[in-house]
Scaffold this motif. Structure first.
Motif, mmCIF file in Angstrom:
data_model
loop_
_atom_site.group_PDB
_atom_site.id
_atom_site.type_symbol
_atom_site.label_atom_id
_atom_site.label_comp_id
_atom_site.label_asym_id
_atom_site.label_seq_id
_atom_site.Cartn_x
_atom_site.Cartn_y
_atom_site.Cartn_z
ATOM 1 N N ARG A 32 0.793 -1.159 -0.032
ATOM 2 C CA ARG A 32 0.057 0.112 -0.168
ATOM 3 C C ARG A 32 0.866 1.283 0.128
ATOM 4 N NH1 ARG A 32 -5.101 -0.809 0.216
ATOM 5 N NH2 ARG A 32 -5.590 1.334 0.753
ATOM 6 N N ALA A 33 2.105 1.179 0.236
ATOM 7 C CA ALA A 33 2.929 2.397 -0.017
ATOM 8 C C ALA A 33 3.389 2.569 -1.119
ATOM 9 C CB ALA A 33 4.403 1.959 0.796
ATOM 10 N N MET A 34 2.825 1.896 -2.363
ATOM 11 C CA MET A 34 2.999 2.105 -3.751
ATOM 12 C C MET A 34 1.541 3.132 -4.045
ATOM 13 S SD MET A 34 4.338 -1.347 -5.153
ATOM 14 C CE MET A 34 4.249 -0.741 -7.021
ATOM 15 N N THR A 35 0.795 3.050 -3.269
ATOM 16 C CA THR A 35 -0.446 3.791 -3.695
ATOM 17 C C THR A 35 -0.288 5.299 -4.413
ATOM 18 O OG1 THR A 35 -1.833 2.840 -2.025
ATOM 19 C CG2 THR A 35 -2.581 5.052 -2.968
ATOM 20 N N PRO A 36 0.611 5.959 -3.792
ATOM 21 C CA PRO A 36 0.971 7.557 -4.384
ATOM 22 C C PRO A 36 1.662 7.191 -5.808
ATOM 23 C CG PRO A 36 1.706 7.306 -2.215
ATOM 24 C CD PRO A 36 1.373 5.826 -2.506
ATOM 25 N N LEU A 37 2.023 6.273 -6.146
ATOM 26 C CA LEU A 37 2.549 6.156 -7.588
ATOM 27 C C LEU A 37 1.426 6.058 -8.558
ATOM 28 C CD1 LEU A 37 4.718 5.382 -9.778
ATOM 29 C CD2 LEU A 37 4.458 3.094 -8.896
ATOM 30 N N THR A 42 -0.486 8.588 -11.243
ATOM 31 C CA THR A 42 -1.025 8.076 -12.552
ATOM 32 C C THR A 42 -2.428 8.567 -13.176
ATOM 33 O OG1 THR A 42 0.737 6.350 -12.521
ATOM 34 C CG2 THR A 42 -0.895 6.173 -14.561
ATOM 35 N N PHE A 43 -3.087 8.159 -12.176
ATOM 36 C CA PHE A 43 -4.527 8.477 -12.386
ATOM 37 C C PHE A 43 -4.944 9.992 -12.327
ATOM 38 C CE2 PHE A 43 -5.340 3.987 -10.875
ATOM 39 C CZ PHE A 43 -5.695 3.493 -12.135
ATOM 40 N N SER A 44 -4.145 10.795 -11.309
ATOM 41 C CA SER A 44 -4.470 12.113 -11.558
ATOM 42 C C SER A 44 -4.159 12.787 -12.575
ATOM 43 C CB SER A 44 -3.470 12.755 -10.122
ATOM 44 O OG SER A 44 -3.924 12.434 -9.006
ATOM 45 N N TYR A 45 -3.084 12.336 -13.549
ATOM 46 C CA TYR A 45 -2.597 13.017 -14.706
ATOM 47 C C TYR A 45 -3.771 12.322 -15.728
ATOM 48 C CZ TYR A 45 -0.221 13.587 -19.192
ATOM 49 O OH TYR A 45 0.218 13.635 -20.408
ATOM 50 N N LEU A 46 -4.092 11.012 -15.560
ATOM 51 C CA LEU A 46 -5.192 10.647 -16.895
ATOM 52 C C LEU A 46 -6.344 11.133 -16.672
ATOM 53 C CD1 LEU A 46 -4.250 6.899 -16.927
ATOM 54 C CD2 LEU A 46 -3.556 8.825 -18.413
ATOM 55 N N ILE A 47 -6.882 11.339 -15.306
ATOM 56 C CA ILE A 47 -8.394 11.883 -15.078
ATOM 57 C C ILE A 47 -8.635 13.270 -14.593
ATOM 58 C CG2 ILE A 47 -10.253 11.482 -13.290
ATOM 59 C CD1 ILE A 47 -9.357 8.726 -13.008
ATOM 60 N N LEU A 94 -1.620 -6.324 -5.041
ATOM 61 C CA LEU A 94 -1.181 -5.239 -5.953
ATOM 62 C C LEU A 94 -2.292 -4.488 -6.589
ATOM 63 C CD1 LEU A 94 2.059 -6.682 -7.754
ATOM 64 C CD2 LEU A 94 1.856 -5.259 -5.911
ATOM 65 N N SER A 95 -3.367 -5.560 -7.276
ATOM 66 C CA SER A 95 -4.512 -4.723 -7.667
ATOM 67 C C SER A 95 -5.222 -4.008 -6.784
ATOM 68 C CB SER A 95 -5.169 -5.812 -8.429
ATOM 69 O OG SER A 95 -5.987 -6.757 -7.496
ATOM 70 N N SER A 96 -5.212 -4.398 -5.556
ATOM 71 C CA SER A 96 -6.079 -3.736 -4.409
ATOM 72 C C SER A 96 -5.323 -2.177 -4.302
ATOM 73 C CB SER A 96 -5.982 -4.309 -3.270
ATOM 74 O OG SER A 96 -4.754 -4.139 -2.731
ATOM 75 N N VAL A 97 -4.240 -2.256 -4.408
ATOM 76 C CA VAL A 97 -3.437 -0.843 -4.605
ATOM 77 C C VAL A 97 -3.919 0.159 -5.781
ATOM 78 C CG1 VAL A 97 -1.291 0.563 -4.454
ATOM 79 C CG2 VAL A 97 -1.592 -1.955 -3.316
ATOM 80 N N VAL A 98 -4.016 -0.479 -6.907
ATOM 81 C CA VAL A 98 -4.422 0.252 -8.112
ATOM 82 C C VAL A 98 -5.702 0.766 -7.859
ATOM 83 C CG1 VAL A 98 -4.702 0.320 -10.584
ATOM 84 C CG2 VAL A 98 -3.003 -1.067 -9.426
ATOM 85 N N VAL A 99 -6.800 -0.226 -7.287
ATOM 86 C CA VAL A 99 -8.178 0.289 -7.223
ATOM 87 C C VAL A 99 -8.159 1.365 -6.132
ATOM 88 C CG1 VAL A 99 -10.432 -0.360 -6.506
ATOM 89 C CG2 VAL A 99 -9.019 -1.914 -7.711
ATOM 90 N N ALA A 136 -6.050 3.540 -5.479
ATOM 91 C CA ALA A 136 -5.718 4.593 -5.869
ATOM 92 C C ALA A 136 -6.563 5.694 -6.925
ATOM 93 C CB ALA A 136 -4.291 4.614 -6.780
ATOM 94 N N LEU A 137 -7.357 4.768 -7.591
ATOM 95 C CA LEU A 137 -8.452 5.143 -8.381
ATOM 96 C C LEU A 137 -9.562 5.841 -7.587
ATOM 97 C CD1 LEU A 137 -9.592 5.639 -11.407
ATOM 98 C CD2 LEU A 137 -10.628 3.016 -10.881
ATOM 99 N N LYS A 138 -9.888 4.939 -6.615
ATOM 100 C CA LYS A 138 -10.965 5.317 -5.607
ATOM 101 C C LYS A 138 -10.538 6.915 -5.042
ATOM 102 C CE LYS A 138 -11.174 5.197 -1.751
ATOM 103 N NZ LYS A 138 -11.046 6.391 -0.529
ATOM 104 N N GLY A 139 -9.403 7.059 -4.508
ATOM 105 C CA GLY A 139 -8.809 8.295 -4.013
ATOM 106 C C GLY A 139 -8.832 9.484 -5.078
#
Length: 388
Positions: A165-170, A174-179, A218-223, A225-228
């Motif tokens: 979960r420490a990888m969440t900012p990464l 990415t999602f901040s740039y795309l969305i 790993l996919s839970s971290v991606v989800v 980040a998207l939710k955030g």
């Protein structure tokens, strides 16, 4: 110079804000403080202007400013304790008692909704049809995030889960740039390099880690980040004038509970399809026996207690963010993550290796470095001198 502890300085003056009064609107939560299992908190507090540069960013001055005000100290302890307890509670319920993450999430969402409805006195915010449709879609990501994070807690060790979960900012960058078309500087993202290296070392040191468990972690971290990113877009941009903390939760949590029931049906259909494709019936019978849960009154009371704690975590996040700064929340979040990781390794994991310990230390160093640089970037953006 006069120390901070020798005189009373309201926290609102420290951050350059007005003191909170009932007539003021509650400040909006940052996206990552709303999630029940989120570990890093980042707010957009206004810059501090009342504290000298030499003491505003030092750990000693930060601790003195906290101890000078009992109310702030109480909320910090409340936030820290609530997050630690619910993390270990979820691990016990999901792994030891073998409760389904879907059931646990449904209870959490239901209890949080009841608590927020009481706080709101039954008043729901008024939205247009398009705005409500947007909230319904967001509630699906909200529910999927919590369910997927709880599956990750169930299938992996707590230490590995927290390290991942420490990888969440990464992924958030990415999602901040795309969305939201937000560009993060190389200065801020550089500390995420040791975070990724530490995660890779920790994953490599796990002796009993399966591929499915790793993919889910790993996919839970991606989800997450998207939710955030979506939470930030809704609360700070699209519906900023209509939704605040409790009004936001009183809308999202019942919808998330309903989406949890939909996910339960989908997962059940997938499980039945996989069961029909199995040739070894004895193996499936043994697996069903191992996964069977004894639903008695004691278990339901334990789940209800978890739901109350889930609501308490949200209240703690709201109250603490409202009274402290981004620096304080960042320090507490990193400390909570470190205690969770090392506590899990010492008391629950008997087969950890030196490689895992090194990976954890590197990850925590990178996470702390990232929090520090992000705070420096925020202060520079608001015209404050940064600490050298």
């Amino acid at each position: 110079p006069t120390s901070i502890s020798s005189r009373f300085i309201p926290m609102a003056h420290i951050r350059g804000e007005r003191e909170f009064t009932p007539s003021n609107k509650l400040p909006l939560l940052e996206s990552r403080t709303i999630d029940i299992l989120e570990q890093n908190v980042d707010t957009n507090s206004p810059p501090a202007t009342s504290i000298p540069r030499t003491s505003s960013l030092s750990a000693h001055a930060w601790m003195q400013s906290i101890l000078a005000q009992r109310d702030i100290l109480m909320w910090c302890v409340y936030w820290f304790t609530a997050n630690l307890i619910i993390t270990f509670y979820n691990k016990h319920v999901l792994s030891s008692l073998n409760v389904s993450p879907l059931v646990n999430t449904f209870v959490h969402m239901s209890c949080t909704f009841v608590g927020c409805a009481i706080v709101q006195k039954g008043v729901f915010p008024k939205l247009t049809r398009d705005e409500f449709a947007r909230i319904v879609l967001y509630a699906f990501i909200f529910a999927l995030n919590i369910v997927w994070c709880q599956y990750a807690i169930k299938l992996t060790t707590l230490s590995l889960n927290q390290v991942c979960r420490a990888m969440t900012p990464l992924f958030q960058a990415t999602f901040s740039y795309l969305i939201a078309n937000q560009i993060h500087s190389f200065y801020t993202l550089l500390p995420l390099l040791p975070v990724c290296c530490g995660v890779a070392m920790t994953v490599r040191s796990e002796l009993n880690l399966g591929r499915i468990a790793l993919v889910i972690a790993l996919s839970s971290v991606v989800v997450s980040a998207l939710k955030g990113v979506l939470s930030m877009k809704i609360l700070q941009q699209d519906l900023k004038s209509k939704l605040q903390e409790y009004s936001f939760l009183v809308l999202v949590t019942p919808l998330a509970a309903m989406w949890t029931l939909v996910l339960e049906c989908l997962f059940w259909f997938f499980y039945e399809t996989q069961s029909a494709a199995e040739d070894d019936s004895m193996h499936m019978q043994q697996e069903d026996k191992e996964h069977r849960v004894r639903w008695d009154m004691q278990l339901w009371l334990l789940l209800l207690l978890g739901g109350v704690m889930a609501f308490g975590v949200n209240v703690a996040s709201i109250g603490t963010v409202k009274r402290t700064s981004a620096t304080s929340m960042g320090v507490m979040a990193n400390s909570k993550q470190a205690i969770t990781i090392f506590g899990s390794m010492v008391f629950a994991e008997k087969d950890w290796t030196v490689l895992k310990l090194v990976g954890v230390v590197i990850t925590l160093f990178g996470a702390s470095w990232y929090s520090y640089r992000k705070e420096m970037e925020r202060k520079q953006k608001h015209g404050m001198p940064a600490q050298k």
